[in-house]
Structures are given as structure tokens and as C-alpha cells.
Design a protein around this motif. Sequence first.
Motif, PDB file in Angstrom:
ATOM      1  N   VAL A   1      11.289   6.516  -3.166  1.00 38.60           N
ATOM      2  CA  VAL A   1      11.981   6.419  -2.098  1.00 38.60           C
ATOM      3  C   VAL A   1      13.523   5.658  -2.190  1.00 38.60           C
ATOM      4  N   PRO A   2      14.347   6.528  -1.941  1.00 37.64           N
ATOM      5  CA  PRO A   2      15.749   6.216  -2.940  1.00 37.64           C
ATOM      6  C   PRO A   2      15.768   4.782  -2.301  1.00 37.64           C
ATOM      7  N   GLY A   3      16.283   3.933  -2.620  1.00 35.73           N
ATOM      8  CA  GLY A   3      17.027   2.080  -2.721  1.00 35.73           C
ATOM      9  C   GLY A   3      15.457   1.714  -2.605  1.00 35.73           C
TER      10      GLY A   3
ATOM     11  N   LEU B   1      11.637   4.971   6.943  1.00 37.40           N
ATOM     12  CA  LEU B   1      13.048   3.609   6.941  1.00 37.40           C
ATOM     13  C   LEU B   1      13.899   3.937   6.245  1.00 37.40           C
ATOM     14  N   ALA B   2      13.634   4.260   4.816  1.00 37.07           N
ATOM     15  CA  ALA B   2      15.040   4.575   4.055  1.00 37.07           C
ATOM     16  C   ALA B   2      15.994   5.381   3.738  1.00 37.07           C
ATOM     17  N   GLU B   3      15.773   6.703   4.868  1.00 38.11           N
ATOM     18  CA  GLU B   3      16.139   7.791   5.684  1.00 38.11           C
ATOM     19  C   GLU B   3      17.135   6.922   6.143  1.00 38.11           C
ATOM     20  N   LYS B   4      16.599   5.796   7.325  1.00 40.71           N
ATOM     21  CA  LYS B   4      17.204   4.778   8.289  1.00 40.71           C
ATOM     22  C   LYS B   4      18.015   3.737   8.048  1.00 40.71           C
ATOM     23  N   GLY B   5      17.974   4.082   6.251  1.00 43.10           N
ATOM     24  CA  GLY B   5      18.583   3.179   6.189  1.00 43.10           C
ATOM     25  C   GLY B   5      18.453   1.664   5.962  1.00 43.10           C
ATOM     26  N   TRP B   6      16.777   1.252   6.228  1.00 42.29           N
ATOM     27  CA  TRP B   6      16.195  -0.127   6.267  1.00 42.29           C
ATOM     28  C   TRP B   6      15.815  -0.653   4.415  1.00 42.29           C
ATOM     29  N   PRO B   7      16.675  -1.818   3.925  1.00 45.74           N
ATOM     30  CA  PRO B   7      15.854  -2.982   2.943  1.00 45.74           C
ATOM     31  C   PRO B   7      14.313  -2.484   2.886  1.00 45.74           C
TER      32      PRO B   7
ATOM     33  N   GLY C   1       1.011  -1.280  -0.336  1.00 47.77           N
ATOM     34  CA  GLY C   1      -0.026   0.350   0.276  1.00 47.77           C
ATOM     35  C   GLY C   1       1.005   1.099   0.116  1.00 47.77           C
ATOM     36  N   THR C   2       0.896   2.122  -0.742  1.00 52.34           N
ATOM     37  CA  THR C   2       1.766   3.233  -1.008  1.00 52.34           C
ATOM     38  C   THR C   2       0.924   4.486  -1.844  1.00 52.34           C
ATOM     39  N   GLY C   3       0.182   4.068  -0.301  1.00 50.84           N
ATOM     40  CA  GLY C   3      -0.687   5.924  -0.082  1.00 50.84           C
ATOM     41  C   GLY C   3       0.071   7.040   0.339  1.00 50.84           C
ATOM     42  N   LEU C   4      -0.384   7.852   0.919  1.00 47.27           N
ATOM     43  CA  LEU C   4       0.204   8.728   1.800  1.00 47.27           C
ATOM     44  C   LEU C   4       0.520   7.812   3.088  1.00 47.27           C
ATOM     45  N   ILE C   5       0.212   6.746   4.120  1.00 54.41           N
ATOM     46  CA  ILE C   5       0.763   6.133   5.185  1.00 54.41           C
ATOM     47  C   ILE C   5       1.652   5.394   4.675  1.00 54.41           C
ATOM     48  N   GLY C   6       1.889   4.724   3.849  1.00 56.31           N
ATOM     49  CA  GLY C   6       2.888   3.599   3.517  1.00 56.31           C
ATOM     50  C   GLY C   6       3.862   4.553   3.241  1.00 56.31           C
ATOM     51  N   THR C   7       4.019   5.646   2.049  1.00 52.67           N
ATOM     52  CA  THR C   7       4.951   6.018   1.956  1.00 52.67           C
ATOM     53  C   THR C   7       5.919   6.673   2.314  1.00 52.67           C
ATOM     54  N   SER C   8       4.662   7.217   3.737  1.00 51.25           N
ATOM     55  CA  SER C   8       5.328   7.793   4.345  1.00 51.25           C
ATOM     56  C   SER C   8       6.748   7.636   5.325  1.00 51.25           C
ATOM     57  N   ILE C   9       6.388   6.569   5.112  1.00 50.39           N
ATOM     58  CA  ILE C   9       6.377   5.472   6.553  1.00 50.39           C
ATOM     59  C   ILE C   9       7.796   4.850   5.661  1.00 50.39           C
ATOM     60  N   ALA C  10       7.765   4.383   3.870  1.00 49.72           N
ATOM     61  CA  ALA C  10       8.931   4.004   3.770  1.00 49.72           C
ATOM     62  C   ALA C  10       9.818   4.987   3.790  1.00 49.72           C
ATOM     63  N   LEU C  11       9.662   6.191   3.702  1.00 45.56           N
ATOM     64  CA  LEU C  11      10.310   7.918   3.737  1.00 45.56           C
ATOM     65  C   LEU C  11      11.190   7.621   4.747  1.00 45.56           C
TER      66      LEU C  11
END
Length: 118
Positions: free
Chosen positions: A45-47, A21-27, A9-19
Motif C-alpha cells: 500500500v503506497p503511502g 483508499l490509497a489509490e484515492k489519496g487517503w492518509p 487487520g491487514t488480511g485480504l479484506i483490510g489490505t484490499s480496502i487500504a489499496l
Amino acid sequence: MKLRTQIIGTGLIGTSIALNLAEKGWPLELLDISDRKRKLANDLVPGAKKLDQVELVIIATPPGASLQAILEANQINPQALVIDVGSVKSKLQDEVEDFPELSKRFIGTHPIAARIVT
């Protein structure tokens, strides 16, 4: 500890969480039934990339799609911890409890949160 994480689910909530976690280096792997939303989220979302196996699945779908997403995620990653971030819980919690092994690894949360701290 950085868990290999799939966000469904890559709406506002899912993508916000992804951003976050990506900032913290999570795969991360991002999935959505909408190709347009998934492609946009992957561009933002990088990576983010396809992962062979994940340890954490975050369900960020509309409430009506949550149970199906949870069951499919459990079938593909039967050992992963599953977190749902939808706002409606009582019916979903009852439905998940019909699957005893899954219900041991399921955490229902609410989407109103300040940030993820790792």
C-alpha cells in the motif's frame, strides 16, 4: 473528503480496502498483530504510515478479535468513526451497545462489496 484512516487487520479484506483508499489519496495507517502481515501490507500500500490521530477506524479482524480491536481503537481515537467489516454482526453489535458513546459512532458492515466509492 479524505479522512485520516486506520485499518486494523491487514488480511485480504483490510489490505484490499487500504489499496483502494490509497489509490484515492487517503492518509492511511495499517495495523495488525502479525508483523509479517503488517509489513507485507505496508509494502503493498503506497503511502501508508503512522498517523498521530485518525478520524476513521476500519476493523478488518477475524470476528473473535473484533470487539477487543474496537475497544482499543476507541480508547486511542475516542472521536473516530468505527466501521467493522467482519461478517458476523448480532453478537458484536450487542457487545458494542454496552458502550453507549462508542455505539453512536459504530457502523457494522459486511465484507462483500463491489468497491469503495468516494
